[in-house]
Design a protein around this motif. Structure first.
Motif, mmCIF file in Angstrom:
data_model
loop_
_atom_site.group_PDB
_atom_site.id
_atom_site.type_symbol
_atom_site.label_atom_id
_atom_site.label_comp_id
_atom_site.label_asym_id
_atom_site.label_seq_id
_atom_site.Cartn_x
_atom_site.Cartn_y
_atom_site.Cartn_z
ATOM 1 N N ARG A 167 -63.700 22.095 -18.093
ATOM 2 C CA ARG A 167 -64.823 21.163 -18.273
ATOM 3 C C ARG A 167 -65.460 20.717 -16.957
ATOM 4 N NH1 ARG A 167 -66.092 18.858 -22.780
ATOM 5 N NH2 ARG A 167 -66.567 16.846 -21.822
ATOM 6 N N ARG A 179 -69.655 21.659 -18.262
ATOM 7 C CA ARG A 179 -69.623 21.321 -19.687
ATOM 8 C C ARG A 179 -70.707 22.106 -20.442
ATOM 9 N NH1 ARG A 179 -70.718 15.248 -18.633
ATOM 10 N NH2 ARG A 179 -71.799 16.291 -16.916
ATOM 11 N N ALA A 210 -70.840 21.863 -24.138
ATOM 12 C CA ALA A 210 -70.831 21.399 -25.528
ATOM 13 C C ALA A 210 -72.237 21.180 -26.082
ATOM 14 C CB ALA A 210 -70.014 20.110 -25.647
ATOM 15 N N LYS A 235 -74.132 27.769 -28.672
ATOM 16 C CA LYS A 235 -73.162 28.802 -28.299
ATOM 17 C C LYS A 235 -73.792 30.189 -28.208
ATOM 18 C CE LYS A 235 -69.030 26.449 -30.051
ATOM 19 N NZ LYS A 235 -67.893 26.500 -31.006
#
Length: 445
Positions: free
Chosen positions: A132, A135, A137, A141
């Motif tokens: 991380r 990052r 998130a 994807k």
């Protein structure tokens, strides 16, 4: 706004500089190039990073401001920056890569990922993502996969772009053409171009006005066409995803329209190296295939009547997909991989950096930052943001990973072979066969 990977008339100049840079990477170069902009900060005994990118003055100023904020948040770390125009940047980066000196943090074009990852010039980012430090998130994807090579992540997208058509609503209204919808088809597009040509309008120099530019020499247009047929440009890093028949059909479609006067003549396509010299910019056509990132240049030049329309489909199946306007990676030989990864993360994920950078690299890949910054957009920039939202809601298939290392040379051959068709030096079938043969040789090498 940023430059596109390739799009419309602009792909011609990008194609040339990418190919030239690729040659430079494979040559033993010893020349040391001077920085294309001022460097900032000394080491002071701490960590010193180098960070390079290409872009205009606005992007440079905003990036410098974001970098200075990063330094403030990371005492003891200084960042020496360098930026240039696209062509000069690629040449310099090729020289640095040949000598093993890629910057610690480096902005990359979509077509460079396989080239630099495959040659060991940039670092795999799987580790920094796993712990991380970087990052991901808030990044889709499927979109993140565009920075992969051999199944491993080597670069993170810095902006999300999409293709479309800049079109003159006044001419469309004269021809009785409704506002294009995401589901309009290539056949409808062709008929609309014929209707515009039938109006008998004249350009400022007295020439016939066509419906659109001839985008058949643009690999991106072909890729959108292929994907709308359920096919793809590359099946793998070593195999094409289309056949001679596929390319022949595509080039025949455009060749007929050009012969009918429905799309721009070959000489006008070959002269198009900027918005100003494109067929629409010269008043010779009503539409121009382009990228969201460069679209604001059209209304700025031609007025607010120019809007942005989707790329046509096959029976409603869209071939467009979200592509990285550019990506950021870490030099494989950096002495400070942790701090370099922290800078990458800061540029992508810090909200303050997001506010500073805005849409200078197209839509930010971090969804939360994109939504936040979009609230400040106006005019053409707001239009392209809303356009991207509309296309996402309509439904687009996932983007492919970065193209093979041979794509730069194949892209060059693609434009060259269709130019032969345009000047009636080869039939679509003959040119398609030559392109397929050249592409297969490149992918096998």
């Amino acid at each position: 706004m940023p430059e596109p990977r390739s799009g419309g008339h602009r792909s011609l100049s990008r194609r040339a500089v990418l190919a030239s840079a690729a040659v430079g990477l494979g040559t033993a170069l010893t020349t040391t190039l001077t920085s294309c902009s001022t460097a900032s900060g000394g080491t002071g005994g701490g960590v010193s990073l180098t960070f390079s990118w290409w872009g205009n003055d606005d992007r440079a100023a905003r990036t410098e401001k974001a970098v200075r904020l990063f330094e403030k948040e990371h005492p003891g770390v200084t960042v020496r920056t360098s930026n240039a125009d696209f062509g000069s940047y690629l040449q310099k980066l090729a020289t640095q890569a040949a000598g093993g000196g890629v910057p610690d943090v480096v902005q990359l074009d979509y077509r460079q990922i396989s080239q630099y990852a495959g040659s060991g010039a940039i670092m795999e980012l799987t580790g920094p993502v796993a712990d991380r430090t970087i990052r991901t998130a808030e990044i889709d994807k499927d979109f993140l996969r565009t920075g992969t090579y051999g199944g491993k992540l080597y670069a993170v997208p810095m902006g999300r772009g999409i293709t479309g058509y800049a079109y003159d609503t006044r001419i469309y209204e004269k021809a009785g053409i409704p506002t294009p919808k995401p589901s309009w088809t290539w056949q409808e597009w062709a008929e609309d171009n014929r209707r515009i040509a039938a109006l008998g309008l004249r350009s400022p120099d007295g020439r016939h006005v066509t419906g659109a530019n001839d985008g058949a020499g643009n690999e991106d247009v072909f890729e959108d066409w292929l994907r709308s047929h359920g096919k793809r440009l590359y099946a793998s890093q070593t195999r094409l995803g289309f056949t001679e028949d596929d390319l022949t059909a595509f080039w025949t479609f455009f060749d007929r329209l050009r012969r009918q006067g429905a799309v721009a003549a070959a000489r006008d396509t070959s002269q198009a190296i900027s918005t100003e010299t494109s067929p629409i910019g010269r008043g010779l056509s009503a539409a121009d295939y382009t990228w969201d990132a460069t679209f604001p240049g059209y209304p700025a030049l031609l007025g607010d009547a120019v809007r942005f329309a989707p790329v046509p489909t096959i029976d409603g199946r869209a071939g467009q997909y979200f592509k990285p306007s550019m990506l950021v990676g870490v030099g494989a030989h950096t002495a400070h991989p942790k701090e370099a990864a922290q800078l990458v993360d800061f540029l992508i994920n810090d909200r303050r950096a997001g506010d500073i950078l805005g849409f200078t690299r197209s839509t930010p890949p971090n969804r939360a930052i994109a939504t936040r910054v979009a609230k400040t957009l106006k005019g053409a920039e707001r239009e392209i943001y809303d356009y991207a939202v509309m296309m996402e809601q309509y439904g687009l298939s996932a983007p492919p990973t970065a193209p093979p290392r041979g794509d730069v040379a194949i892209d060059t051959a693609f434009g060259r072979e269709y130019e032969r068709v345009g000047y009636q030096l080869a039939t679509p079938r003959e040119a398609a066969r030559e392109l397929i043969n050249a592409a297969n040789r490149e992918l096998r090498s």
